[in-house]
Design a protein around this motif. Sequence first.
Motif, mmCIF file in Angstrom:
data_model
loop_
_atom_site.group_PDB
_atom_site.id
_atom_site.type_symbol
_atom_site.label_atom_id
_atom_site.label_comp_id
_atom_site.label_asym_id
_atom_site.label_seq_id
_atom_site.Cartn_x
_atom_site.Cartn_y
_atom_site.Cartn_z
ATOM 1 N N MET A 188 -63.401 -9.769 113.880
ATOM 2 C CA MET A 188 -62.572 -8.438 113.822
ATOM 3 C C MET A 188 -61.152 -8.681 113.937
ATOM 4 S SD MET A 188 -62.477 -5.378 116.954
ATOM 5 C CE MET A 188 -64.134 -6.074 117.437
ATOM 6 N N LYS A 189 -60.439 -8.057 112.779
ATOM 7 C CA LYS A 189 -58.964 -8.007 112.775
ATOM 8 C C LYS A 189 -58.401 -6.958 113.334
ATOM 9 C CE LYS A 189 -59.332 -11.180 108.745
ATOM 10 N NZ LYS A 189 -58.745 -11.355 107.361
ATOM 11 N N LEU A 190 -57.328 -7.186 114.233
ATOM 12 C CA LEU A 190 -56.658 -6.084 114.849
ATOM 13 C C LEU A 190 -55.113 -5.996 114.376
ATOM 14 C CD1 LEU A 190 -57.500 -7.403 118.508
ATOM 15 C CD2 LEU A 190 -58.816 -6.132 117.033
ATOM 16 N N ARG A 191 -54.798 -4.760 114.420
ATOM 17 C CA ARG A 191 -53.322 -4.315 114.136
ATOM 18 C C ARG A 191 -53.016 -3.702 115.226
ATOM 19 N NH1 ARG A 191 -51.276 -0.357 111.690
ATOM 20 N NH2 ARG A 191 -53.237 0.466 110.618
ATOM 21 N N PHE A 192 -51.831 -4.242 116.065
ATOM 22 C CA PHE A 192 -51.541 -3.613 117.362
ATOM 23 C C PHE A 192 -50.724 -2.145 116.760
ATOM 24 C CE2 PHE A 192 -47.301 -2.955 119.652
ATOM 25 C CZ PHE A 192 -47.667 -2.730 120.789
ATOM 26 N N LEU A 193 -50.822 -1.022 117.420
ATOM 27 C CA LEU A 193 -50.221 0.058 117.076
ATOM 28 C C LEU A 193 -49.053 0.464 118.120
ATOM 29 C CD1 LEU A 193 -53.444 2.225 115.754
ATOM 30 C CD2 LEU A 193 -51.590 1.102 114.573
ATOM 31 N N GLY A 194 -49.401 0.034 119.577
ATOM 32 C CA GLY A 194 -48.547 0.464 120.480
ATOM 33 C C GLY A 194 -49.147 0.347 121.963
ATOM 34 N N LYS A 195 -48.141 0.258 122.794
ATOM 35 C CA LYS A 195 -48.155 -0.229 124.172
ATOM 36 C C LYS A 195 -47.692 0.916 125.219
ATOM 37 C CE LYS A 195 -48.690 -4.397 126.343
ATOM 38 N NZ LYS A 195 -48.416 -5.734 126.353
ATOM 39 N N ASN A 196 -48.223 1.315 126.001
ATOM 40 C CA ASN A 196 -47.712 2.025 127.065
ATOM 41 C C ASN A 196 -47.367 1.463 128.193
ATOM 42 O OD1 ASN A 196 -48.263 4.092 129.443
ATOM 43 N ND2 ASN A 196 -47.337 5.379 127.926
ATOM 44 N N SER A 197 -46.114 0.618 128.321
ATOM 45 C CA SER A 197 -45.621 -0.474 129.593
ATOM 46 C C SER A 197 -44.959 0.500 130.513
ATOM 47 C CB SER A 197 -45.058 -1.416 128.762
ATOM 48 O OG SER A 197 -45.623 -2.263 128.070
ATOM 49 N N LYS A 198 -45.511 0.221 131.696
ATOM 50 C CA LYS A 198 -44.950 0.923 132.836
ATOM 51 C C LYS A 198 -45.075 0.133 133.989
ATOM 52 C CE LYS A 198 -45.233 5.843 131.517
ATOM 53 N NZ LYS A 198 -45.646 6.986 131.995
ATOM 54 N N GLN A 199 -44.079 -0.760 134.735
ATOM 55 C CA GLN A 199 -44.144 -1.495 135.693
ATOM 56 C C GLN A 199 -45.328 -2.257 135.829
ATOM 57 O OE1 GLN A 199 -44.130 1.732 138.637
ATOM 58 N NE2 GLN A 199 -41.931 2.197 138.240
ATOM 59 N N GLY A 200 -45.646 -3.132 134.609
ATOM 60 C CA GLY A 200 -46.786 -3.934 134.478
ATOM 61 C C GLY A 200 -48.167 -3.400 133.964
ATOM 62 N N ASP A 201 -48.039 -2.092 133.943
ATOM 63 C CA ASP A 201 -49.414 -1.421 133.317
ATOM 64 C C ASP A 201 -48.975 -1.495 131.803
ATOM 65 O OD1 ASP A 201 -49.520 1.128 135.665
ATOM 66 O OD2 ASP A 201 -50.147 -0.821 135.873
ATOM 67 N N CYS A 202 -50.238 -1.685 131.126
ATOM 68 C CA CYS A 202 -50.327 -2.033 129.684
ATOM 69 C C CYS A 202 -51.371 -1.452 128.858
ATOM 70 C CB CYS A 202 -49.910 -3.538 129.463
ATOM 71 S SG CYS A 202 -51.200 -4.537 129.934
ATOM 72 N N PRO A 203 -51.765 -0.382 129.026
ATOM 73 C CA PRO A 203 -52.594 0.303 128.035
ATOM 74 C C PRO A 203 -52.273 0.024 126.614
ATOM 75 C CG PRO A 203 -52.554 1.901 129.822
ATOM 76 C CD PRO A 203 -51.325 0.710 130.013
ATOM 77 N N THR A 204 -53.058 -0.244 125.798
ATOM 78 C CA THR A 204 -52.752 -0.456 124.428
ATOM 79 C C THR A 204 -53.627 0.016 123.499
ATOM 80 O OG1 THR A 204 -51.637 -2.592 125.428
ATOM 81 C CG2 THR A 204 -51.978 -2.539 123.003
ATOM 82 N N LEU A 205 -52.931 0.229 122.218
ATOM 83 C CA LEU A 205 -53.863 0.640 121.180
ATOM 84 C C LEU A 205 -53.737 -0.223 119.539
ATOM 85 C CD1 LEU A 205 -55.503 3.507 120.161
ATOM 86 C CD2 LEU A 205 -53.560 4.332 119.417
ATOM 87 N N TYR A 206 -54.985 -0.354 119.385
ATOM 88 C CA TYR A 206 -55.024 -1.232 118.163
ATOM 89 C C TYR A 206 -55.996 -0.707 117.160
ATOM 90 C CZ TYR A 206 -53.800 -5.246 121.357
ATOM 91 O OH TYR A 206 -53.410 -5.833 122.518
ATOM 92 N N ALA A 207 -55.566 -0.951 115.817
ATOM 93 C CA ALA A 207 -56.523 -0.529 114.612
ATOM 94 C C ALA A 207 -57.359 -1.799 114.203
ATOM 95 C CB ALA A 207 -55.850 -0.062 113.549
ATOM 96 N N THR A 208 -58.543 -1.490 114.072
ATOM 97 C CA THR A 208 -59.257 -2.870 113.408
ATOM 98 C C THR A 208 -59.625 -2.649 111.829
ATOM 99 O OG1 THR A 208 -61.336 -1.807 113.621
ATOM 100 C CG2 THR A 208 -60.480 -2.841 115.682
ATOM 101 N N ASP A 209 -60.094 -3.735 111.314
ATOM 102 C CA ASP A 209 -60.636 -3.648 109.912
ATOM 103 C C ASP A 209 -61.956 -3.278 109.942
ATOM 104 O OD1 ASP A 209 -61.969 -5.947 111.299
ATOM 105 O OD2 ASP A 209 -61.640 -7.279 109.837
ATOM 106 N N ARG A 210 -62.580 -2.429 110.850
ATOM 107 C CA ARG A 210 -63.783 -2.033 110.900
ATOM 108 C C ARG A 210 -63.792 -0.368 111.201
ATOM 109 N NH1 ARG A 210 -67.397 -5.829 115.060
ATOM 110 N NH2 ARG A 210 -67.117 -3.899 116.386
ATOM 111 N N ASP A 211 -62.641 0.247 110.684
ATOM 112 C CA ASP A 211 -62.424 1.616 110.723
ATOM 113 C C ASP A 211 -62.737 2.160 112.451
ATOM 114 O OD1 ASP A 211 -61.721 2.111 108.263
ATOM 115 O OD2 ASP A 211 -63.573 2.320 107.631
ATOM 116 N N THR A 212 -62.270 1.309 113.114
ATOM 117 C CA THR A 212 -62.317 1.732 114.587
ATOM 118 C C THR A 212 -60.905 1.693 115.168
ATOM 119 O OG1 THR A 212 -62.947 -0.497 115.335
ATOM 120 C CG2 THR A 212 -64.626 1.106 114.695
#
Length: 139
Positions: free
Chosen positions: A1-25
């Motif tokens: 699976m190939k990932l493409r970084f879309l963005g990160k919600n960084s606040k004081q060490g917290d790091c929820p992150t969103l990626y797109a994949t090459d699998r339409d997910t």
Amino acid sequence: MKLRFLGKNSKQGDCPTLYATDRDTYLVQGWKIFANDLLTQLDIPVGQTAVEVPTELFEFLTEDGLPIGEIRRLEDPIMVLTPSGTFVVQGLEVTDSEALAEMEIPDYETVVEVPKAAITALLEEPREADLQRRAQPAL
């Protein structure tokens, strides 16, 4: 699976992150859910899990060419809008070792995979049933 970084919600060490994949997910990296009151609201099938993320994380959908990143409907795979203003997102737990190696995942986080079509459908205006569900007080 190939990932493409879309963005990160960084606040004081917290790091929820969103990626797109090459699998339409999308891969949604978020906080593991430990709160029993929240867990009792969820019906999570075997092989799936749920993560909690800030609502603002989906603003990064614009990095995938979508016109907006505002979730307007609450239904699968976004299961709950919590009182603290976060979403609970349910999906297949990511076990792909190569994909996981590309991410920085603290012990208190995990990653779920959800179909792009399921997320983009939630960007549409709410239907009448959604509006009625939102109007009812949470139990």
